[in-house]
Each structure stands twice: as C-alpha cells, then as structure tokens.
Design an enzyme around this catalytic site. Structure first.
Site, PDB file in Angstrom:
ATOM      1  N   SER A  49       0.797  -1.228   0.000  1.00 29.01           N
ATOM      2  CA  SER A  49       0.000   0.000   0.000  1.00 29.01           C
ATOM      3  C   SER A  49       0.831   1.280   0.000  1.00 29.01           C
ATOM      4  O   SER A  49       0.326   2.340  -0.359  1.00 29.01           O
ATOM      5  CB  SER A  49      -0.931   0.009   1.220  1.00 29.01           C
ATOM      6  N   ASP A 339      -3.662   7.798   8.173  1.00 26.06           N
ATOM      7  CA  ASP A 339      -4.547   6.874   8.877  1.00 26.06           C
ATOM      8  C   ASP A 339      -3.697   6.149   9.926  1.00 26.06           C
ATOM      9  O   ASP A 339      -2.587   6.577  10.216  1.00 26.06           O
ATOM     10  CB  ASP A 339      -5.293   5.932   7.903  1.00 26.06           C
ATOM     11  N   HIS A 342      -0.609   4.532   7.572  1.00 21.82           N
ATOM     12  CA  HIS A 342       0.130   5.166   6.475  1.00 21.82           C
ATOM     13  C   HIS A 342       0.455   6.625   6.749  1.00 21.82           C
ATOM     14  O   HIS A 342      -0.434   7.386   7.174  1.00 21.82           O
ATOM     15  CB  HIS A 342      -0.682   5.082   5.180  1.00 21.82           C
TER      16      HIS A 342
END
Ligand SMILES: *[C@@H]1O[C@H](CO)[C@@H](O)[C@H](O)[C@H]1NC(C)=O
Length: 365
Positions: A49, A339, A342
């Site tokens: 990600s 978040d 991340h």
C-alpha cells in the site's frame, strides 16, 4: 608512487564535481516532466500500500481506499485508491526524477498506451514478500505482480518496438517496497507462521522470498533495482494500539523483526550485487528517517506522531477510515500519519527526499 598520486587528485575532483552536478540535477529537476530532463526513462514499482496507486480498486478485496476522506489533498480531492491524503512515494520519486508527476496503477482502466512508456506501479495494498500475507488479504501477490510485469513488457514491445522496450527495461528504475504487512498482518497477529518460526527464522523466510523475487526481476531484464527497507512498523498508530501496551509505546518485537529483516535484506542485496555483474541493486533505508520523525516530530514541524489523522487515529485504516464514520483532523500537515498505518503526503515527502540519496547510484550509472 609520486606520479600516480599527483594524477589522481584532479580525477577525484572531477568525480566529485560530476557527482555534485548529478545530485543537483536530481534535486532540482523535480517539477519538469518532459522526457528530455528525466533522469531515467521509466519507473517501475512493485510492493504494497505504500506504493499502490489504485490497483486494488479493480480486484476483489477489502483492502481498499477509493473513497473519501482518502485523497483529500489530491488533485480535485479525488480518492484514487492511494492509501494517503495525497500523493504516495511512487509518485514523489517519479516527480523528483523528472519522469512524471503521478505514477499510475497498471490496472487503471483509464491508462493510455503512452503511459506505459514512462512506467507504472504493480503494487497492491496488503501484499507481502511472504505469499501467505497476500493470500490472506486477497490481493496481488509478488508472484502475480511479476506476471503482470511480463504482460507489461509484451505491451511495451507492441507499442514501442523491441529496442525501446529493452531500453525501458534495462535503464528503467525498478523500485520494490513491501514487507511491513508480513510483520503487522501475518507474523504477529496470526498463527500461520508463529508456531513454526521464531523471529530470526521468520526474517530468513521473508528475505528468502525477497531474494527470489529480485532474481526473477533480474531474469526479466531489470538492471537498476532499488529495494526499500521496512519502516519501524511497531511505531505506526495501529500497532501501538494493538501491541504497544497501555501506554501505546512502539511495539518492540515488531521493530525488532523489521530491523532484522532490514539487515539481512541489506546483506542479501550486497551478495546478489556481486553475483549479478552489470546489475545494480541498492538498499534504501527509510527506517531511521521515519523513526527520527516519530521520535522528534518538532524537528520536522509535526504536532502529532502517535495517532492518525483519520477518525480517532488509533485503529482506522482502509474501509474503517471512511467519511461516514470518520472525521478528519483539523490540520493534516501537522500529522505524521494520515490513517493508523500510512504516513501523510508531507511525511512521505520528507522520507523520499532523504531516500533519494540512496537511489542516486542507480541513476548516475
Ligand atoms: C498546519 O500544520 C503545518 C505543519 O505543522 C503548519 O506549518 C501550518 O501552519 C498548519 N496550518 C494551520 C492552519 O494551522
């Protein structure tokens, strides 16, 4: 003895001068995207990600973020499937090296054939070096990312011809950024591996898979490969919440495993570099910089380093960070984390600015 010494001095200055020029170029040509100023023809990215620009949007997984508030600082505040408020490291590297401002997802349905010539990302949020990690998350495994890369190479040949395709593959910068999810999603919270592997032997397993991946990439023609190490994953907000105890400290075993994987990875990269002559592999350290940012947020003008900006910031990530249930913090830029897992674009920018120095040897050769 005297003569060669005397000759060597100007050579050293020449070399230094050259390195400085290239360094200067790398750091100043950031805003240009015309091909003539690009330092590499293409950027080709694999991983999780941290560098997925939206491949997960079109696959059947829960690991998604193509909805608000993701993308709140992106062009038109558009959620694109990037796990961030804005741009992600693959974009920032492409931009910094003058290739293009945004590095698209290979599976983006709006991709034009021309976009392929300057590179794409095959990364998939939730992927790991350990195949169990990708399998559990139902995302694109590292093996599958290699299969997509083969398909991409065929497309390059069809679009640009063999010579252009070869140039893109052999001179293009390949970046691999994965491994955090093996620690945070597989090793510690499940029993898939823990019963059979202690921390050092799991680090070996991860690095074995990593080495296999790099060697497959070399077989496919890659000659410039940058491998991003694992961040201090024990210090991201969700891991503090889940494994950091009452005071939400950095989860110590998570960081211990990350450090061990990184040192073994670095050794393996040196070893492969000496075996595969003509292939440049470099280890890109992000662990130290991110840890410094987290431990000394003031130094970097951050206010909050232990909670994410989305929602309570304790646990929300992916589908748990959404506009129905999560409010966004007042100032994204004063948060290290967007978040609970991340970093924000601003934190990523600092990491990339430092990491680019590790990448330079791949560019000047
Ligand atoms: C938001 O945070 C950044 C970084 O700390 C700071 O420079 C900026 O002034 C803040 N903006 C507001 C509106 O407080």
């Amino acid at each position: 003895m005297f003569f060669p010494m005397k000759l060597r001095v100007p050579q050293v200055y020449l070399l230094l001068f050259f390195l400085l020029i290239v360094h200067f170029d790398a750091l100043t040509l950031t805003q240009k995207s015309d091909k003539s100023s690009a330092l590499v023809p293409a950027i080709i990215v694999f991983g999780d990600s941290i560098v997925d620009p939206g491949n997960n949007n079109v696959i059947n997984t829960l690991v998604k973020c193509d909805f608000p508030p993701y993308g709140i600082d992106f062009v038109d505040q558009m959620p694109t499937g990037r796990f961030c408020d804005g741009r992600i490291p693959s974009d920032l590297i492409a931009s910094k090296l003058g290739v293009k401002e945004l590095l698209p997802a290979y599976l983006d349905p709006n991709l034009e054939p021309q976009d392929l010539l300057t590179g794409v990302s095959f990364a998939s949020g939730g992927a790991g070096y350990d195949p169990i990690t990708s399998e559990t998350a139902h995302v694109i495994s590292m093996d599958d990312q290699l299969e997509l890369y083969k398909e991409y190479q065929e497309k390059l040949r069809a679009i640009g011809g063999d010579a252009i395709a070869e140039n893109i593959i052999s001179k293009g910068l390949h970046v691999i950024c994965v491994g955090s999810d093996d620690i945070a999603n597989t090793y510690f919270p499940t029993l898939f591996r823990k019963l059979q592997y202690d921390i050092p032997s799991y680090a070996d397993l991860v690095v074995n898979y990593a080495s296999r991946f790099f060697q497959e990439l070399i077989k496919l023609g890659a000659r410039k490969i940058g491998i991003v190490g694992i961040p201090p994953i024990g210090c991201v907000p969700s891991q503090r919440t889940l494994a950091g105890g009452l005071f939400r400290e950095c989860a110590p075993f998570h960081n211990q495993l990350a450090e061990l994987v990184n040192s073994k990875l670095n050794q393996e990269i040196q070893r492969l570099g000496s075996i595969y002559q003509g292939t440049l592999l470099v280890y890109i350290n992000i662990y130290d910089t991110l840890l410094d940012i987290i431990q000394n947020p003031d130094k970097y003008d951050f206010e909050v380093a232990t909670n994410g900006c989305c929602g309570t910031g304790l646990l929300e990530v992916s589908i748990l960070c959404n506009s129905l249930t999560s409010f966004v913090c007042a100032n994204v830029s004063d948060h290290v984390f967007w978040d609970s897992y991340h970093p924000t674009e601003r934190a990523y920018q600092i990491l990339v600015d430092v990491a680019i120095d590790d990448v330079l040897p791949l560019i000047i050769s």
